[in-house]
Design an enzyme around this catalytic site. Structure first.
Site, short mmCIF file in Angstrom:
data_model
loop_
_atom_site.label_atom_id
_atom_site.label_comp_id
_atom_site.label_asym_id
_atom_site.label_seq_id
_atom_site.Cartn_x
_atom_site.Cartn_y
_atom_site.Cartn_z
N GLY A 116 36.74 -67.72 -33.64
CA GLY A 116 36.11 -67.54 -34.94
C GLY A 116 37.12 -67.63 -36.05
O GLY A 116 38.30 -67.94 -35.84
N LYS A 151 40.41 -58.95 -29.45
CA LYS A 151 40.42 -59.92 -30.56
C LYS A 151 41.85 -60.05 -31.06
O LYS A 151 42.44 -59.09 -31.56
CB LYS A 151 39.49 -59.47 -31.68
CG LYS A 151 39.42 -60.48 -32.83
CD LYS A 151 38.44 -60.02 -33.91
CE LYS A 151 37.02 -60.16 -33.46
NZ LYS A 151 36.59 -61.58 -33.35
N LEU A 196 36.65 -65.70 -24.71
CA LEU A 196 35.21 -65.49 -24.86
C LEU A 196 34.66 -66.25 -26.05
O LEU A 196 33.48 -66.61 -26.08
CB LEU A 196 34.89 -64.00 -25.02
CG LEU A 196 35.21 -63.09 -23.84
CD1 LEU A 196 35.02 -61.63 -24.23
CD2 LEU A 196 34.30 -63.44 -22.66
N ASP A 225 29.66 -62.13 -42.97
CA ASP A 225 29.39 -63.23 -42.03
C ASP A 225 28.33 -62.79 -41.03
O ASP A 225 28.54 -62.86 -39.81
CB ASP A 225 30.67 -63.66 -41.33
CG ASP A 225 30.53 -65.04 -40.65
OD1 ASP A 225 29.57 -65.75 -40.97
OD2 ASP A 225 31.37 -65.38 -39.80
N PHE A 251 38.49 -65.36 -37.61
CA PHE A 251 39.52 -64.32 -37.59
C PHE A 251 40.46 -64.45 -36.40
O PHE A 251 41.44 -63.72 -36.31
CB PHE A 251 38.87 -62.93 -37.58
CG PHE A 251 38.11 -62.63 -38.83
CD1 PHE A 251 38.78 -62.32 -40.00
CD2 PHE A 251 36.73 -62.66 -38.84
CE1 PHE A 251 38.08 -62.03 -41.16
CE2 PHE A 251 36.03 -62.38 -39.99
CZ PHE A 251 36.70 -62.07 -41.16
#
EC number: 2.7.11.1
Length: 624
Positions: free
Chosen positions: A310, A329, A307, A428, A312
């Site tokens: 980033g 994630k 998706l 962020d 992280f």
């Protein structure tokens, strides 16, 4: 003659029905006005609650749906005192009742049990006394019940166990007594939900009830140590409070682990334990997933399911065995001894941050080589994707939705700063990290993934996290982050909402414009070209005065000095129409007498255009 008779009857009927309709329409307004008369309001936050207005939807801190029914009352942290009124039970469509962090006293009205559409009831950090009403068990749609930090007494009603939708329960820091129910929805809640009630007992606490056999609370799950092989030296730290029994058991049967290791496919870089030896672990409603579950859900982390990417790690779309869609994630980080304890601690902290405008953590997975977080899937993507990457077949975000996004994301950030202990600094904040649920309500994501901010101290980092164009100047130059770092990023996000543009875009150089969105906006404002700021996708379907107000808030949030930026709680109030005019007027007076503000050069960032140029008191009001 017959026609005349019918006309007379019609007039009489209208005379009867019109007052009745007015009474029905004003019932919610009357209920809220009754609340106002029972509350002491030293800061005049309820000044707009005018009983002469039929429709309470025009009042501040009140949100209505398209049918002009009240669905939300948000009076958290408003310094209110007094008592609640039973008339609140007349708000039949109410979904969110937010009265936290005030000084409200008295008992909780049993009539709140009539609010059968209620999703969130937040009465924590007040002075309520008396019992928890048994009628709250009627609130079958309730997901969040937070009554902590009051002086409530009596037993916990067993009727609450019937609320199967309940996800977050916090009754801690009260004077409750008796046995904690352990059936129904209560079977998933841990002692943290009932902490600091000395007279509570039972399996939901650490104290057995009188006459009951003693019990030991179940230990937290302790991840196994990976099987050692040539070239491998990984090791894991023990989870705080864990015991070595699980690890000892695994070492007693090393053949099983070794056999599993030999069966792995050569291209896989995972380490997991067999599913039957990885029991589900719940922290409240937080589930610990096995790595195998998430591999199956994401088709072994297939690239087709990515998706986004980033700082992280990557995010994958997945479908669990029950059919529900999730976003997984997969974090990228260096593994250090003892990192498991730190990871679990941070996961627990993130899971406690629950708010309508925060992305709820559904679960996690932790192995010696993997760290994964599982969130609900947001079908409408992010604000950034909706602004700049939407398919031509989909309509753009309309102005009303953008206003809701601005307010919702501000509420979420305010909760992270003021109602989490330790407070959570996002670091962020940007349009890509503001997600949209099925109702296009703003949901702040990616919070808590940076180091958590201690309650009192400013956090100093060795590496600045963030995205070019959103990073506050003091964070970039010193590495120090605070709540005001997030306020700056939020202000830039507001400008993204208004303009539809990126915070940093080299393409603007083609027109000799600034690459930094903030400087580009300030340049147009100096030239009094406000109409050039607004996203062309809106096609002039917006309200000028609301655009001006949002720009004012954005400029206040992006001031060069962090001390001059408002707190997020103040931003929420300004967006609700409370105090913006005064704050803007004060800012203009300061700008008139202030000389050009010059900050020191940013470390390793000579190319960055200074975003603190004096606007010379730009006027954002009056005809154009």
């Amino acid at each position: 003659m017959a026609a005349h008779r019918w006309a007379v009857w019609a007039v009489l009927l209208l005379r009867l029905l019109v007052p009745a309709a007015r009474v029905l329409a004003n019932m919610e307004g009357d209920a809220l006005h009754s609340l106002r008369t029972n509350l002491v309001d030293p800061n005049n936050v309820l000044q707009s609650w005018d009983p002469t207005l039929v429709n309470p939807c025009t009042w501040f801190h009140v949100t209505c749906n398209n049918d002009n029914s009240v669905i939300r009352v948000d009076l958290g942290n408003a310094a209110l005192s007094g008592t609640l009124v039973p008339q609140l039970g007349q708000l039949k469509n109410l979904q969110y009742l937010e009265l936290y962090s005030n000084n409200i006293s008295g008992t909780i009205p049993s009539e709140l049990g009539n609010l059968t559409n209620l999703v969130s009831l937040d009465l924590y950090l007040n002075n309520f006394t008396g019992p928890i009403p048994d009628s709250l068990g009627n609130l079958l749609k309730l997901r969040f019940l937070r009554l902590n930090n009051n002086s409530l007494s009596g037993s916990i009603p067993k009727s609450l166990t019937a609320i199967t939708a309940l996800q977050v329960l916090d009754l801690s820091n009260n004077n409750l007594s008796g046995e904690v129910p352990s059936t129904g929805s209560f079977s998933l809640f841990t002692p943290i939900s009932f902490a600091n009630n000395p007279s509570l007992c039972g399996p939901g606490t650490t104290k057995p009830c009188p006459g009951a056999p003693p019990f030991s609370p179940p230990p937290p799950y302790n991840p196994p140590t990976p099987v050692q092989s040539p070239g491998s030296s990984s090791s894991t730290g023990a989870i705080a409070g864990g015991v070595a029994a699980g690890a000892a058991l695994l070492f007693a049967i090393p053949a099983i682990g070794f056999a599993w290791y030999r069966r792995r496919k050569p291209q896989e870089h995972f380490f997991d334990v067999p599913a039957e030896e990885d029991p589900e672990v719940h922290l409240g409603q937080l589930k610990r997933f096995s790595l195998r579950e998430l591999q199956v859900a994401t088709d072994t982390f297939s690239n087709k399911n990515i998706l986004g990417r980033g700082g992280f790690g990557k995010v994958y779309k997945g479908r669990l065995a029950d059919g529900s869609l999730v976003a997984v994630k997969r974090l990228k980080e260096e593994r250090t001894p003892g990192g498991e304890l730190q990871f679990q601690t941070e996961v627990e902290m993130i899971s406690m941050a629950v708010h309508r405008n925060l992305l709820r953590l559904r679960g996690f997975c932790m192995t010696p080589t993997e760290r994964l977080l599982v969130y609900p899937y947001m079908a409408n993507g992010s604000v950034a994707s909706r602004l700049r990457e939407r398919p031509p077949s989909e309509p753009p975000l309309d102005w009303r939705t953008r206003r809701r996004i601005a307010l919702g994301s501000a509420r979420g950030l305010s909760y992270l700063h003021d109602h989490c202990d330790p407070k959570i600094i996002h670091r962020d904040v940007k349009a890509a990290n503001i997600l949209l649920d099925e109702d296009f309500e703003a949901v702040v994501g990616d919070f808590g993934l940076a180091k958590l901010m201690d309650y009192k101290d400013t956090h100093v980092t060795t590496a600045v996290r963030g995205t070019i164009g959103h990073i506050a100047p003091e964070y970039l130059s010193t590495g120090k982050s605070s709540e005001k770092t997030d306020v700056f990023g939020y202000g830039i996000m507001l400008l993204e909402l208004i303009t539809g543009q990126r915070a940093f875009d080299l393409a603007r150089l083609a027109n000799d414009d600034d690459v930094m969105l903030l400087d580009w906006v300030k340049g147009l404002l100096k030239e009094k070209r406000l109409e050039m700021l607004v996203d062309p996708d809106l096609q002039s379907n917006y309200i000028d005065v609301e655009v001006e107000s949002l720009i004012q808030v954005a400029l206040l949030c992006t001031q060069g000095s962090p001390t001059e930026r408002p707190k997020m709680a103040e931003v929420v109030r300004m967006l609700e129409g409370d105090g913006l005019a005064e704050r803007w007027e004060e800012w203009q007076k300061i700008e008139v007498v202030r000389q050009e503000v010059e900050l020191g050069p940013h470390r390793n960032s000579e190319w960055i255009v200074d975003s603190t140029d004096n606007l010379h008191a730009v006027e954002l009001s009056g005809p154009r």
